[in-house]
Each structure stands twice: as structure tokens, then as C-alpha cells.
Design an enzyme around this catalytic site. Structure first.
Site, mmCIF file in Angstrom:
data_model
loop_
_atom_site.group_PDB
_atom_site.id
_atom_site.type_symbol
_atom_site.label_atom_id
_atom_site.label_comp_id
_atom_site.label_asym_id
_atom_site.label_seq_id
_atom_site.Cartn_x
_atom_site.Cartn_y
_atom_site.Cartn_z
ATOM 1 N N CYS A 1 0.826 -1.200 0.000
ATOM 2 C CA CYS A 1 0.000 0.000 0.000
ATOM 3 C C CYS A 1 0.872 1.266 0.000
ATOM 4 O O CYS A 1 1.506 1.556 -1.005
ATOM 5 C CB CYS A 1 -0.996 -0.030 1.157
ATOM 6 S SG CYS A 1 -2.268 1.249 1.041
ATOM 7 N N HIS B 1 -3.750 -5.216 -0.055
ATOM 8 C CA HIS B 1 -3.443 -5.602 1.327
ATOM 9 C C HIS B 1 -3.440 -7.125 1.493
ATOM 10 O O HIS B 1 -4.372 -7.700 2.057
ATOM 11 C CB HIS B 1 -4.440 -4.955 2.294
ATOM 12 C CG HIS B 1 -4.199 -3.504 2.485
ATOM 13 N ND1 HIS B 1 -3.333 -3.017 3.441
ATOM 14 C CD2 HIS B 1 -4.678 -2.427 1.816
ATOM 15 C CE1 HIS B 1 -3.302 -1.694 3.369
ATOM 16 N NE2 HIS B 1 -4.104 -1.307 2.393
ATOM 17 N N GLU C 1 -1.792 -8.830 3.552
ATOM 18 C CA GLU C 1 -1.665 -9.229 4.968
ATOM 19 C C GLU C 1 -3.010 -9.507 5.618
ATOM 20 O O GLU C 1 -3.086 -10.221 6.628
ATOM 21 C CB GLU C 1 -0.907 -8.145 5.748
ATOM 22 C CG GLU C 1 -1.729 -6.945 6.187
ATOM 23 C CD GLU C 1 -2.095 -5.972 5.074
ATOM 24 O OE1 GLU C 1 -2.910 -5.056 5.332
ATOM 25 O OE2 GLU C 1 -1.583 -6.115 3.940
#
Length: 274
Positions: A134, A242, A244
Site C-alpha cells: 500500500c 493488502h 496481509e
């Protein structure tokens, strides 16, 4: 970089090979933490980034304060085996890429800019594995000479990549924003085993002029660059989305962090031998 795509076998645990544990730096942001005694300035990382280093990369996270300059960056890099550059709601200050001044009330984090830009350059010089997420992909691009669109949703013909107005953080990060087309033969296509992905891309800044050393790895339907790599490096990858978030439930995200962890462990092994 393609040699790192193969994931480590699940039968190899940290307990079995303690010397293989990689020390992975995570860049902090400057935040204000509210406690019963009032507001306190803090260096902060959202817990999901710590979790993915431990559970997805099988490494030990070390938080890098949003403090210091190029000299501090040079001192930090030899102590690390990898660098994870996380997302943040703040924007890179435009003077770092000769951009026009930001609109009023734009959130910035000059302390993070001050350390992460030289830290990325030092990490790349040292062939340290880097995964930038990001804001991180934006910092990677700026650090290597690229520029940013500050308000991509205002560009003609572009999608609105900003986070949807949903009730919870979980709902916003679970939002499947759009698809991306992966570069044929690229590193991410090799990891994914397919030519496209659907991603939770939540941002208003994005890459404008690509830094000369970087290679495009993924593009959104509107042409926005969504992932890059540094082909001359062991492992330097940036993604605008994203991975994660709930990484264990997404096969591509799991393999991406496994590949990053493997690169970090290889760096650790070489550092200990040296």
C-alpha cells in the site's frame, strides 16, 4: 527472483531450525495513542503486520521507529534480514517526488518519510529482501525516482480506488475492489499460478511515473499500476493492495509471504556465515 517462488516445505519449523529465523524489520508510523492519561505520541505498527511476519513469513518482527535519517538507515540495514513496509492512511509528502503541494488537511507523516525513503535505498543496495504494501509500494517508487498521483480517483477514466464507506475496518479490508492482470512470466504470475487476481486495493494515491529500475507486475482495469518488482534484486516486491489481511485464507497471499520469508531466511543464513 524467480528462484524464490517455491515455498518452503511445511515440515520445516522454527523449532527445528532456530538459526534460520529471520529478523524482519517493519517500518513504524508516527501516531497518537489515546490512554486514560491522555494523548501520547507513539511509534506504531498495526498488529496484522506483526502477525503476518510471525505466522506467514516465520520470522521475528523488529519494529523500526519513524525516527532518523540516511545515517540511521545505513546503521539499521546490516541488522536485518528483510524489510516489510506496511500501509498507512498518511501520504508521502509530494516534495519528495517534485509533486504539487497536497490539498489542505491531507494526512502526512514526515517522520516516516524521513527514515523509510533512505532505508529502502540502503536495503536495496544491500540486496535485503523487501516487501512493500500500500503506502509501501508508493514509498518504494518514490525512493527509486518515481512519482505519484495524489488523487487517482479524480483522473479521467479512472476507478475510485478509495476504501468503501462500510461500517467496520474488517468489512473495508474484506472488500474485493477489482481485478488485476499479472504480467505474463512475471514473479507474481509465477507465485499465483494464474494470470489475474481479485484484490482488496484501498488507496487514493498511486504510482504515476514508474521508477526506472522497477518492473510492472500487475495492473488494474483502469491502467493503475498495482504491483512492481525490482528484477535485479533477490526479492523486492511492492503491491498496492493488502495481502496481509486474512492472508492464511488467500492462497496467493500465503504464497507471497512464504516466498518473502524464504528470501529473508536465505539472507539470514548468508549473514550468519559471513
Amino acid at each position: 527472483m524467480s528462484s524464490l517462488v517455491a515455498a518452503p516445505t511445511s515440515s520445516t519449523s522454527l523449532e527445528e531450525q532456530p538459526s534460520a529465523i529471520a529478523m524482519i524489520g517493519i517500518q513504524c508510523c508516527r501516531r497518537e495513542i489515546i490512554t486514560p492519561s491522555g494523548g501520547n505520541a507513539a511509534h506504531a505498527v498495526v498488529k496484522k503486520y506483526v502477525d503476518v511476519v510471525v505466522q506467514g513469513c516465520h520470522g521475528m518482527p523488529l519494529l523500526v521507529p519513524a525516527e532518523g535519517d540516511a545515517a540511521a538507515a545505513e546503521a539499521v540495514v546490516p541488522r536485518l534480514d528483510g524489510l516489510l513496509v506496511p500501509g498507512s492512511p498518511s501520504n508521502v509528502e509530494p516534495h519528495h517526488y517534485e509533486g504539487v503541494p497536497s490539498q489542505p488537511n491531507t494526512l502526512h507523516d514526515p517522520a516516516r518519510d524521513g527514515i523509510i525513503l533512505p532505508l529502502l535505498r540502503a536495503a536495496i543496495r544491500a540486496n535485503l529482501p523487501v516487501l512493500a504494501i500500500c503506502r509501501g509500494i508508493q514509498e518504494l517508487n518514490v525512493a527509486l525516482g518515481g512519482s505519484l498521483h495524489q488523487r487517482g480517483h479524480e483522473l479521467p477514466g479512472r476507478l475510485d480506488h478509495r476504501a468503501p464507506k462500510l461500517d467496520t475496518v474488517e468489512a473495508r479490508y474484506a472488500h474485493c475492489a477489482h481485478g488485476v492482470e499479472l504480467t505474463p512470466g512475471g514473479m507474481l504470475e509465477q507465485i499465483a499460478g494464474t494470470g489475474s487476481l481479485t484484490v482488496n486495493s484501498l488507496h487514493h494515491q498511486g504510482i504515476d511515473r514508474l521508477a526506472p529500475p522497477l518492473k510492472i507486475e500487475a495492473v488494474a482495469p483502469d491502467g493503475q499500476i498495482e504491483a512492481v518488482c525490482l528484477p535485479t534484486a533477490r526479492f523486492v516486491v511492492g503491491v498496492q493492495w493488502h495481502p496481509e489481511f486474512r492472508f492464511a485464507d488467500n492462497p496467493f497471499s500465503g504464497r507471497l509471504f512464504e516466498a518473502f520469508g524464504a528470501a529473508c531466511r536465505a539472507h539470514a543464513a548468508a549473514r550468519h556465515v559471513a
